[in-house]
Design a protein around this motif. Structure first.
Motif, PDB file in Angstrom:
ATOM      1  N   GLU A  65      37.902  11.233  37.995  1.00 49.81           N
ATOM      2  CA  GLU A  65      37.467  12.326  37.122  1.00 49.81           C
ATOM      3  C   GLU A  65      36.871  13.471  37.938  1.00 49.81           C
ATOM      4  OE1 GLU A  65      34.389  13.155  33.401  1.00 49.81           O
ATOM      5  OE2 GLU A  65      35.000  11.108  33.888  1.00 49.81           O
ATOM      6  N   ASN A  66      36.075  13.138  38.973  1.00 48.86           N
ATOM      7  CA  ASN A  66      35.500  14.160  39.840  1.00 48.86           C
ATOM      8  C   ASN A  66      36.589  14.921  40.589  1.00 48.86           C
ATOM      9  OD1 ASN A  66      33.279  15.510  41.213  1.00 48.86           O
ATOM     10  ND2 ASN A  66      33.907  14.342  43.016  1.00 48.86           N
ATOM     11  N   LYS A  67      37.625  14.208  41.018  1.00 50.97           N
ATOM     12  CA  LYS A  67      38.726  14.857  41.722  1.00 50.97           C
ATOM     13  C   LYS A  67      39.514  15.769  40.797  1.00 50.97           C
ATOM     14  CE  LYS A  67      39.444  11.450  45.405  1.00 50.97           C
ATOM     15  NZ  LYS A  67      40.435  10.568  46.067  1.00 50.97           N
ATOM     16  N   ILE A  68      39.664  15.370  39.549  1.00 52.63           N
ATOM     17  CA  ILE A  68      40.343  16.218  38.579  1.00 52.63           C
ATOM     18  C   ILE A  68      39.568  17.513  38.378  1.00 52.63           C
ATOM     19  CG2 ILE A  68      40.949  16.466  36.137  1.00 52.63           C
ATOM     20  CD1 ILE A  68      42.947  14.771  37.543  1.00 52.63           C
ATOM     21  N   GLN A  69      38.242  17.420  38.317  1.00 52.53           N
ATOM     22  CA  GLN A  69      37.417  18.616  38.149  1.00 52.53           C
ATOM     23  C   GLN A  69      37.539  19.522  39.365  1.00 52.53           C
ATOM     24  OE1 GLN A  69      35.934  19.873  35.555  1.00 52.53           O
ATOM     25  NE2 GLN A  69      35.226  21.627  36.750  1.00 52.53           N
ATOM     26  N   ARG A  70      37.542  18.942  40.557  1.00 54.24           N
ATOM     27  CA  ARG A  70      37.719  19.737  41.775  1.00 54.24           C
ATOM     28  C   ARG A  70      39.089  20.409  41.784  1.00 54.24           C
ATOM     29  NH1 ARG A  70      37.019  15.714  46.418  1.00 54.24           N
ATOM     30  NH2 ARG A  70      37.710  17.506  47.646  1.00 54.24           N
ATOM     31  N   ARG A 128      40.796  21.261  39.122  1.00 54.37           N
ATOM     32  CA  ARG A 128      40.749  22.334  38.121  1.00 54.37           C
ATOM     33  C   ARG A 128      40.177  23.609  38.715  1.00 54.37           C
ATOM     34  NH1 ARG A 128      36.779  24.528  35.067  1.00 54.37           N
ATOM     35  NH2 ARG A 128      37.468  25.589  33.128  1.00 54.37           N
ATOM     36  N   GLU A 129      39.139  23.493  39.530  1.00 51.66           N
ATOM     37  CA  GLU A 129      38.514  24.670  40.133  1.00 51.66           C
ATOM     38  C   GLU A 129      39.444  25.375  41.118  1.00 51.66           C
ATOM     39  OE1 GLU A 129      34.999  23.022  41.828  1.00 51.66           O
ATOM     40  OE2 GLU A 129      34.027  22.683  39.880  1.00 51.66           O
ATOM     41  N   LYS A 130      40.436  24.637  41.622  1.00 49.77           N
ATOM     42  CA  LYS A 130      41.379  25.195  42.595  1.00 49.77           C
ATOM     43  C   LYS A 130      42.658  25.741  41.959  1.00 49.77           C
ATOM     44  CE  LYS A 130      40.054  22.309  46.572  1.00 49.77           C
ATOM     45  NZ  LYS A 130      39.986  23.405  47.570  1.00 49.77           N
ATOM     46  N   LEU A 131      42.867  25.482  40.691  1.00 51.90           N
ATOM     47  CA  LEU A 131      44.107  25.884  40.042  1.00 51.90           C
ATOM     48  C   LEU A 131      43.956  27.246  39.375  1.00 51.90           C
ATOM     49  CD1 LEU A 131      47.011  25.285  39.189  1.00 51.90           C
ATOM     50  CD2 LEU A 131      46.093  24.041  37.207  1.00 51.90           C
ATOM     51  N   ILE A 132      44.830  28.173  39.770  1.00 52.37           N
ATOM     52  CA  ILE A 132      44.890  29.504  39.174  1.00 52.37           C
ATOM     53  C   ILE A 132      46.187  29.605  38.374  1.00 52.37           C
ATOM     54  CG2 ILE A 132      44.990  31.988  39.612  1.00 52.37           C
ATOM     55  CD1 ILE A 132      43.606  31.516  42.287  1.00 52.37           C
ATOM     56  N   ALA A 151      42.472  24.600  34.085  1.00 51.61           N
ATOM     57  CA  ALA A 151      42.448  25.594  35.164  1.00 51.61           C
ATOM     58  C   ALA A 151      41.161  26.395  35.098  1.00 51.61           C
ATOM     59  CB  ALA A 151      43.650  26.529  35.058  1.00 51.61           C
ATOM     60  N   GLY A 152      40.550  26.610  36.254  1.00 51.09           N
ATOM     61  CA  GLY A 152      39.282  27.333  36.284  1.00 51.09           C
ATOM     62  C   GLY A 152      39.424  28.822  36.500  1.00 51.09           C
ATOM     63  N   VAL A 153      40.635  29.262  36.928  1.00 54.70           N
ATOM     64  CA  VAL A 153      40.858  30.664  37.246  1.00 54.70           C
ATOM     65  C   VAL A 153      42.185  31.105  36.619  1.00 54.70           C
ATOM     66  CG1 VAL A 153      40.925  32.398  39.091  1.00 54.70           C
ATOM     67  CG2 VAL A 153      39.752  30.225  39.491  1.00 54.70           C
ATOM     68  N   PHE A 154      42.215  32.354  36.129  1.00 51.86           N
ATOM     69  CA  PHE A 154      43.436  32.902  35.551  1.00 51.86           C
ATOM     70  C   PHE A 154      43.751  34.235  36.220  1.00 51.86           C
ATOM     71  CE2 PHE A 154      42.212  29.668  32.705  1.00 51.86           C
ATOM     72  CZ  PHE A 154      43.381  29.221  32.101  1.00 51.86           C
ATOM     73  N   LYS A 155      45.024  34.412  36.563  1.00 50.29           N
ATOM     74  CA  LYS A 155      45.449  35.594  37.311  1.00 50.29           C
ATOM     75  C   LYS A 155      45.978  36.669  36.375  1.00 50.29           C
ATOM     76  CE  LYS A 155      49.327  35.770  39.843  1.00 50.29           C
ATOM     77  NZ  LYS A 155      49.985  37.074  39.519  1.00 50.29           N
TER      78      LYS A 155
END
Length: 245
Positions: free
Chosen positions: A2-7, A9-13, A35-39
């Motif tokens: 779960e922690n890796k999934i959150q990490r 998510r922070e890396k996915l744009i 996804a934590g970022v949107f382009k």
């Protein structure tokens, strides 16, 4: 996991390659859990206007404003200053603009953010577009040598100018990481899972390969937004990323 999934998510744009605020906000709401970022690129920004940044930020995510500024130093500085006032978290310029332009952009962004009491956005330089292959690089653009060598040189130029990182294909990620260090941000488009099509991207890798090579962020558009179920596609990509984190 779960922690890796959150990490992951922070890396996915996710690239919002749509033409209206309504479409962009709907996609952001659907995909924000993954996804934590949107382009916001040229298509969306020029169609919907600057206010689209605020509407996307209201969904509790970060925004990468991908307008690839490239002009004389003063023009780029003034444009970057205006963009910094929109609340974007990442802003980019072209490394080919040279040291004076890069420094002017970074200074303008940081000063504007400080004046407004906002966190300073990352200022990132674009190297060689992922749609460019070696033949195009040499024969059409008239540039000599290997793409990797040019990307490496522009990454070093960017770092020495005081910027936060670069945009480069995943195929150059490892060499950039070697010469620019662990703190240097590397944003990699050209991400194509094995189950998707490459489209107009030439220098590509899978999400797992790019993360393993040292990418800080992965930009993914059509393999997510062009599917019948974007949320399922995003989950599959997150899982692949998490397995190598």
């Amino acid at each position: 996991m779960e922690n890796k999934i959150q990490r992951a998510r922070e890396k996915l744009i996710v690239a919002l390659d749509v033409a209206s605020t309504e479409e962009a906000v709907a996609l952001t709401r659907q995909l924000a859990p993954y996804a934590g970022v949107f382009k916001v690129g040229m298509q969306l920004f020029y169609s919907a206007g600057p206010e689209v940044v605020r509407h996307i930020k209201e969904q509790g995510v970060k925004v990468f404003l991908d307008l690839k500024l490239h002009d004389i130093p003063n023009t780029v500085a003034q444009a970057a200053k205006a963009l910094a006032g929109l609340g974007a978290d990442i802003i980019n310029v072209h490394a080919a603009g040279g040291t004076a332009m890069l420094q002017a952009a970074a200074q303008a962004v940081r000063e504007r953010a400080a004046t407004l009491g906002l966190p300073a956005p990352l200022v990132i330089a674009v190297t060689v577009l992922t749609s460019i292959d070696q033949r195009t690089f040499n024969q059409e653009m008239g540039l000599t040598g290997e793409i990797e060598d040019r990307v490496k040189a522009w990454a070093l130029l960017t770092r020495d100018a005081g910027l936060d990182g670069v945009v480069a294909s995943p195929r150059e990620t490892s060499v950039i990481r070697q010469v620019c260090g662990e703190e240097f941000a590397i944003i990699t488009p050209g991400i194509r899972p094995a189950w998707s099509v490459s489209g107009d991207q030439k220098r590509i890798m899978t999400p797992a390969q790019a993360i393993s090579a040292g990418s800080t962020y992965l930009v993914v558009g059509r393999p997510i937004t062009g599917t019948d179920n974007p949320a399922v596609a995003a989950q599959k990509i997150l899982q692949e990323m998490a397995e190598v984190l």
